[in-house]
Design a protein around this motif. Structure first.
Motif, PDB file in Angstrom:
ATOM      1  N   GLU A  77       0.831  -1.214   0.000  1.00 54.96           N
ATOM      2  CA  GLU A  77       0.000   0.000   0.000  1.00 54.96           C
ATOM      3  C   GLU A  77       0.862   1.261   0.000  1.00 54.96           C
ATOM      4  OE1 GLU A  77      -2.432  -0.427   3.422  1.00 54.96           O
ATOM      5  OE2 GLU A  77      -3.721  -2.004   2.547  1.00 54.96           O
ATOM      6  N   LEU A  78       1.941   1.261   0.782  1.00 53.07           N
ATOM      7  CA  LEU A  78       2.825   2.433   0.807  1.00 53.07           C
ATOM      8  C   LEU A  78       3.494   2.638  -0.554  1.00 53.07           C
ATOM      9  CD1 LEU A  78       4.569   2.012   4.297  1.00 53.07           C
ATOM     10  CD2 LEU A  78       2.709   3.558   3.686  1.00 53.07           C
ATOM     11  N   SER A  79       3.811   1.549  -1.238  1.00 54.43           N
ATOM     12  CA  SER A  79       4.438   1.662  -2.561  1.00 54.43           C
ATOM     13  C   SER A  79       3.489   2.333  -3.540  1.00 54.43           C
ATOM     14  CB  SER A  79       4.833   0.281  -3.078  1.00 54.43           C
ATOM     15  OG  SER A  79       5.773  -0.331  -2.213  1.00 54.43           O
ATOM     16  N   THR A  80       2.205   1.944  -3.515  1.00 52.01           N
ATOM     17  CA  THR A  80       1.223   2.543  -4.420  1.00 52.01           C
ATOM     18  C   THR A  80       1.053   4.028  -4.124  1.00 52.01           C
ATOM     19  OG1 THR A  80       0.049   0.418  -4.545  1.00 52.01           O
ATOM     20  CG2 THR A  80      -1.147   2.379  -5.239  1.00 52.01           C
ATOM     21  N   LYS A  81       1.006   4.377  -2.854  1.00 50.12           N
ATOM     22  CA  LYS A  81       0.885   5.796  -2.496  1.00 50.12           C
ATOM     23  C   LYS A  81       2.094   6.592  -2.970  1.00 50.12           C
ATOM     24  CE  LYS A  81      -1.942   5.106   1.673  1.00 50.12           C
ATOM     25  NZ  LYS A  81      -1.982   5.282   3.151  1.00 50.12           N
ATOM     26  N   LEU A  82       3.281   6.004  -2.813  1.00 49.29           N
ATOM     27  CA  LEU A  82       4.494   6.708  -3.221  1.00 49.29           C
ATOM     28  C   LEU A  82       4.518   6.920  -4.729  1.00 49.29           C
ATOM     29  CD1 LEU A  82       7.263   7.865  -2.469  1.00 49.29           C
ATOM     30  CD2 LEU A  82       8.230   5.553  -2.727  1.00 49.29           C
ATOM     31  N   VAL A  83       4.058   5.905  -5.483  1.00 51.02           N
ATOM     32  CA  VAL A  83       4.022   6.033  -6.944  1.00 51.02           C
ATOM     33  C   VAL A  83       3.077   7.147  -7.363  1.00 51.02           C
ATOM     34  CG1 VAL A  83       3.295   4.869  -9.053  1.00 51.02           C
ATOM     35  CG2 VAL A  83       4.732   3.666  -7.416  1.00 51.02           C
ATOM     36  N   LYS A  84       1.923   7.250  -6.730  1.00 53.01           N
ATOM     37  CA  LYS A  84       0.955   8.290  -7.081  1.00 53.01           C
ATOM     38  C   LYS A  84       1.493   9.684  -6.767  1.00 53.01           C
ATOM     39  CE  LYS A  84      -3.137   5.385  -6.449  1.00 53.01           C
ATOM     40  NZ  LYS A  84      -4.389   5.164  -5.678  1.00 53.01           N
ATOM     41  N   VAL A  85       2.119   9.803  -5.604  1.00 54.28           N
ATOM     42  CA  VAL A  85       2.676  11.117  -5.234  1.00 54.28           C
ATOM     43  C   VAL A  85       3.815  11.502  -6.178  1.00 54.28           C
ATOM     44  CG1 VAL A  85       3.938  12.370  -3.447  1.00 54.28           C
ATOM     45  CG2 VAL A  85       1.981  10.931  -2.831  1.00 54.28           C
ATOM     46  N   ALA A  86       4.700  10.551  -6.454  1.00 56.24           N
ATOM     47  CA  ALA A  86       5.825  10.844  -7.337  1.00 56.24           C
ATOM     48  C   ALA A  86       5.341  11.138  -8.754  1.00 56.24           C
ATOM     49  CB  ALA A  86       6.796   9.658  -7.344  1.00 56.24           C
ATOM     50  N   GLY A  87       4.318  10.393  -9.225  1.00 53.53           N
ATOM     51  CA  GLY A  87       3.793  10.625 -10.562  1.00 53.53           C
ATOM     52  C   GLY A  87       3.127  11.976 -10.686  1.00 53.53           C
ATOM     53  N   ALA A  88       2.358  12.371  -9.660  1.00 54.25           N
ATOM     54  CA  ALA A  88       1.710  13.688  -9.696  1.00 54.25           C
ATOM     55  C   ALA A  88       2.740  14.803  -9.684  1.00 54.25           C
ATOM     56  CB  ALA A  88       0.760  13.818  -8.502  1.00 54.25           C
ATOM     57  N   ALA A  89       3.843  14.606  -8.955  1.00 53.28           N
ATOM     58  CA  ALA A  89       4.877  15.630  -8.907  1.00 53.28           C
ATOM     59  C   ALA A  89       5.598  15.755 -10.252  1.00 53.28           C
ATOM     60  CB  ALA A  89       5.886  15.300  -7.806  1.00 53.28           C
ATOM     61  N   GLY A  90       5.666  14.636 -11.008  1.00 49.94           N
ATOM     62  CA  GLY A  90       6.367  14.683 -12.285  1.00 49.94           C
ATOM     63  C   GLY A  90       5.447  14.928 -13.470  1.00 49.94           C
ATOM     64  N   PHE A  91       4.155  15.267 -13.216  1.00 55.17           N
ATOM     65  CA  PHE A  91       3.218  15.517 -14.307  1.00 55.17           C
ATOM     66  C   PHE A  91       2.884  17.009 -14.326  1.00 55.17           C
ATOM     67  CE2 PHE A  91      -1.182  15.059 -16.175  1.00 55.17           C
ATOM     68  CZ  PHE A  91      -0.736  14.638 -17.419  1.00 55.17           C
ATOM     69  N   PRO A  92       3.456  17.754 -15.273  1.00 58.74           N
ATOM     70  CA  PRO A  92       3.292  19.220 -15.282  1.00 58.74           C
ATOM     71  C   PRO A  92       1.817  19.629 -15.441  1.00 58.74           C
ATOM     72  CG  PRO A  92       5.062  18.550 -16.758  1.00 58.74           C
ATOM     73  CD  PRO A  92       4.344  17.307 -16.353  1.00 58.74           C
ATOM     74  N   PHE A  93       1.500  20.822 -14.964  1.00 62.65           N
ATOM     75  CA  PHE A  93       0.134  21.333 -15.012  1.00 62.65           C
ATOM     76  C   PHE A  93      -0.319  21.547 -16.454  1.00 62.65           C
ATOM     77  CE2 PHE A  93      -3.004  24.786 -14.845  1.00 62.65           C
ATOM     78  CZ  PHE A  93      -3.918  24.221 -13.957  1.00 62.65           C
ATOM     79  N   SER A  94       0.599  21.977 -17.325  1.00 60.13           N
ATOM     80  CA  SER A  94       0.226  22.207 -18.726  1.00 60.13           C
ATOM     81  C   SER A  94      -0.208  20.904 -19.395  1.00 60.13           C
ATOM     82  CB  SER A  94       1.402  22.823 -19.478  1.00 60.13           C
ATOM     83  OG  SER A  94       2.550  21.979 -19.396  1.00 60.13           O
ATOM     84  N   GLN A  95       0.512  19.810 -19.119  1.00 58.99           N
ATOM     85  CA  GLN A  95       0.128  18.529 -19.688  1.00 58.99           C
ATOM     86  C   GLN A  95      -1.228  18.061 -19.134  1.00 58.99           C
ATOM     87  OE1 GLN A  95       3.216  15.563 -19.356  1.00 58.99           O
ATOM     88  NE2 GLN A  95       4.825  16.931 -20.137  1.00 58.99           N
TER      89      GLN A  95
END
Length: 418
Positions: A77-95
């Protein structure tokens, strides 16, 4: 080789919140994007740190002590949460904005592809949404990142509509094998779920916004299906009725069905005869041994009584006697129901109605007082009440004995004395 990453929890609160950090320092072992183990505080011994590093770096190695099932579930569960947080941080607002615009356009095109039927478009959009949710729930599982476009449901609701295929491509799915399969992040151990989450949110908002129109179209579609089903059932029923009419049994117009019962008997004889037959023919078909006695045939429904002594009636056909096509007959042999004579019935009725009158009167004096203002005042001046009553004799009275006469006289004297 391994990489040591140090994170400032004050600056990266989203990461520390996703990892549920409660004490400092907290060390996590991560391999291929998955959290394998962790500990808090400083290493307790060199052997403990060595075991921790070997379990993280060596594939197939185990930690000592081994992880429990609950610990493995928690780290997943912690791995899934970390992936979501890291993915959101690496997905720019313009995209993010561009993806939202593309999804909105694809959903409008999907409604047009369904001929303006919002309910049907919702069904297709929900299938695409479920594919997105599978990847978001477990971004490490490769089977969720592979879509078989020849699947019965997917082929009918996704592959058949280009806007749905375009939605899958918008988040990174790539078609292979001539469009029979679509992959997301092929040959990758993990994918960024941030764009998939944005695309799923767009579908949810579109459904909420058009919920009323979807409901109306859904009701209309159900009504159309119900009408089609009813029309089909009526057509099938019409065909069945036609077959029944064709298979209907031909009834003989000359046939007569008789139910014959001998008087005093319960058994009923069912006889199939012809309308040209006579009552004499009918009597031959039932077990009747009358000898020289008279036979009477009665049909209550037709108000018909025929006696065997009437040859004219006995020779008439059943059709002439109005017994076709069916009738119930009662056959009486001789005079078996002789009852009591008329004179005996008359005497019995007279005896029942007769009433005998009393042969003598019994008088008695009550004990009502003068001041009761009762009826007794009008009879004997207020001293009491006098009752008179006829006594009916149902049996003959015997002769009075001298003793009875003496008792009566004594009784009268007692009453006078009082």
């Amino acid at each position: 080789a391994f990489r040591l990453v140090k994170i400032n929890t004050d600056n990266e609160r989203a990461v520390s919140g996703a990892l549920e950090v409660t004490a400092l320092p907290t060390i996590f072992a991560v391999r291929d994007g998955k959290i394998l183990n962790s500990f808090q505080g400083m290493p307790r011994s060199e052997g403990m740190m060595k075991n921790f590093m070997m379990g993280m770096m060596m594939p197939g190695a185990t930690f000592d002590p081994p992880l429990t099932t609950e610990q493995k579930k928690k780290y997943s569960e912690l791995s899934t949460k970390l992936v979501k947080v890291a993915g959101a941080a690496g997905f720019p607002f313009s995209q993010r904005e561009r993806l939202q615009d593309r999804m909105s356009t694809r959903l409008q095109d999907l409604v047009k592809a369904h001929g303006g039927d919002m309910a049907a478009a919702e069904d297709s959009a929900k299938v695409v949404r479920s594919l997105f949710s599978n990847v978001i729930r477990d971004p490490y599982e490769t089977k969720f990142r592979k879509v078989n476009m020849d699947n019965k449901v997917i082929s009918a609701k996704v592959k058949a509509f280009p806007p749905c295929v375009a939605m899958l491509k918008s988040v990174g799915f790539v078609a292979e094998d001539g469009g029979a399969t679509m992959f997301l992040g092929k040959n990758k151990k993990i994918v960024n779920v941030a764009p998939i989450s944005v695309a799923r949110d767009c579908i949810d908002k579109w459904i909420d916004k058009n919920r009323a129109q979807i409901a109306r179209d859904s009701r209309r579609r159900h009504d159309d299906l119900a009408r089609e089903k009813l029309a089909k059932e009526m057509a099938e029923r019409g065909e069945e009725e036609e077959e029944e009419e064709e298979e209907e049994e031909v009834i003989d117009p000359n046939a007569v069905m008789l139910k014959v019962r001998l008087e005093g008997k319960k058994k009923i004889h069912e006889i199939n005869v012809n309308k040209d037959d006579t009552l004499t023919d009918v009597l031959k078909m039932i077990p009747v041994d009358a000898g020289d006695e008279e036979i009477q045939i009665t049909c209550v429904a037709k108000k018909l009584i025929v006696k065997s002594t009437d040859p004219e009636q006995m020779k008439k056909s059943l059709a002439d006697l109005r017994l076709a096509p069916a009738a119930a007959l009662v056959v009486k042999i001789g005079d078996k129901t002789a009852g009591p004579s008329k004179g005996a019935l008359k005497d019995r009725a007279a005896a029942k109605k007769s009433k005998k009158k009393g042969s003598h009167t019994m008088q008695s004096t009550g004990i009502y007082g003068k001041d009761d203002h009762l009826k007794g005042e009008l009879i004997d001046g207020g001293g009491g009440t006098l009752f008179e009553q006829d006594v009916t004799d149902d049996e003959d009275e015997g002769e009075e004995t001298p003793q009875d006469t003496t008792d009566k006289e004594d009784g009268d004297e007692k009453v006078e004395d009082e």
